[in-house]
Design a protein around this motif. Structure first.
Motif, PDB file in Angstrom:
ATOM      1  N   PHE A  44       1.961   6.594  -6.934  1.00 43.79           N
ATOM      2  CA  PHE A  44       0.920   7.567  -7.284  1.00 43.79           C
ATOM      3  C   PHE A  44       1.455   8.987  -7.137  1.00 43.79           C
ATOM      4  N   LEU A  45       2.097   9.262  -6.010  1.00 42.36           N
ATOM      5  CA  LEU A  45       2.621  10.602  -5.751  1.00 42.36           C
ATOM      6  C   LEU A  45       3.773  10.970  -6.674  1.00 42.36           C
TER       7      LEU A  45
ATOM      8  N   ALA B  80       0.839  -1.203   0.000  1.00 42.25           N
ATOM      9  CA  ALA B  80       0.000   0.000   0.000  1.00 42.25           C
ATOM     10  C   ALA B  80       0.871   1.248   0.000  1.00 42.25           C
ATOM     11  N   LEU B  81       1.951   1.224   0.755  1.00 41.90           N
ATOM     12  CA  LEU B  81       2.873   2.351   0.792  1.00 41.90           C
ATOM     13  C   LEU B  81       3.547   2.533  -0.564  1.00 41.90           C
TER      14      LEU B  81
ATOM     15  N   THR C 169       2.366   1.682  -3.439  1.00 46.28           N
ATOM     16  CA  THR C 169       1.357   2.207  -4.358  1.00 46.28           C
ATOM     17  C   THR C 169       1.181   3.705  -4.164  1.00 46.28           C
ATOM     18  N   LYS C 170       1.160   4.144  -2.919  1.00 42.51           N
ATOM     19  CA  LYS C 170       1.017   5.573  -2.623  1.00 42.51           C
ATOM     20  C   LYS C 170       2.222   6.346  -3.165  1.00 42.51           C
TER      21      LYS C 170
END
Length: 107
Positions: free
Chosen positions: A12-13, A5-6, A8-9
């Motif tokens: 994205f950023l 999840a990290l 992926t974040k």
């Protein structure tokens, strides 16, 4: 937070981490554009703009649709538009802090 999840974040950023990509996103807020139209407003070669668009697509920020020989790019969904508006609102509040940050970026 799980590592995936990290990751992926972070990915994205990454789409927001370059001046040219922010310029493209701001331009697409007004509606879909072709690469030629983007090049008229954003400085850079066709190759550079295309690479940034590929990054933005890979990060889920931009989508493209083919019409004849032209590819039209737009923000991928309304939430991206809202997020860009939210960035503007937050930056209004923290602009002085951001401008005095000792960790300046280099493009």
């Amino acid at each position: 937070m799980l590592d995936t999840a990290l990751d992926t974040k972070v990915q994205f950023l990454h789409g927001f981490s370059h001046r040219t990509r922010i310029q493209i996103l701001d331009l697409l807020r007004t509606g879909e554009k072709t690469v030629s139209e983007i090049m008229q407003s954003v400085s850079g070669s066709q190759s550079s703009i295309s690479q940034h668009l590929a990054c933005l697509r890979g990060c889920g920020l931009v989508s493209g649709r083919q019409e004849g020989k032209f590819m039209y790019y737009s923000l991928s969904n309304e939430n991206i538009h809202k997020l860009l508006n939210m960035f503007d609102e937050v930056l209004t509040d923290v602009a002085n802090d951001v401008n005095s940050c000792q960790h300046q970026i280099n493009d």
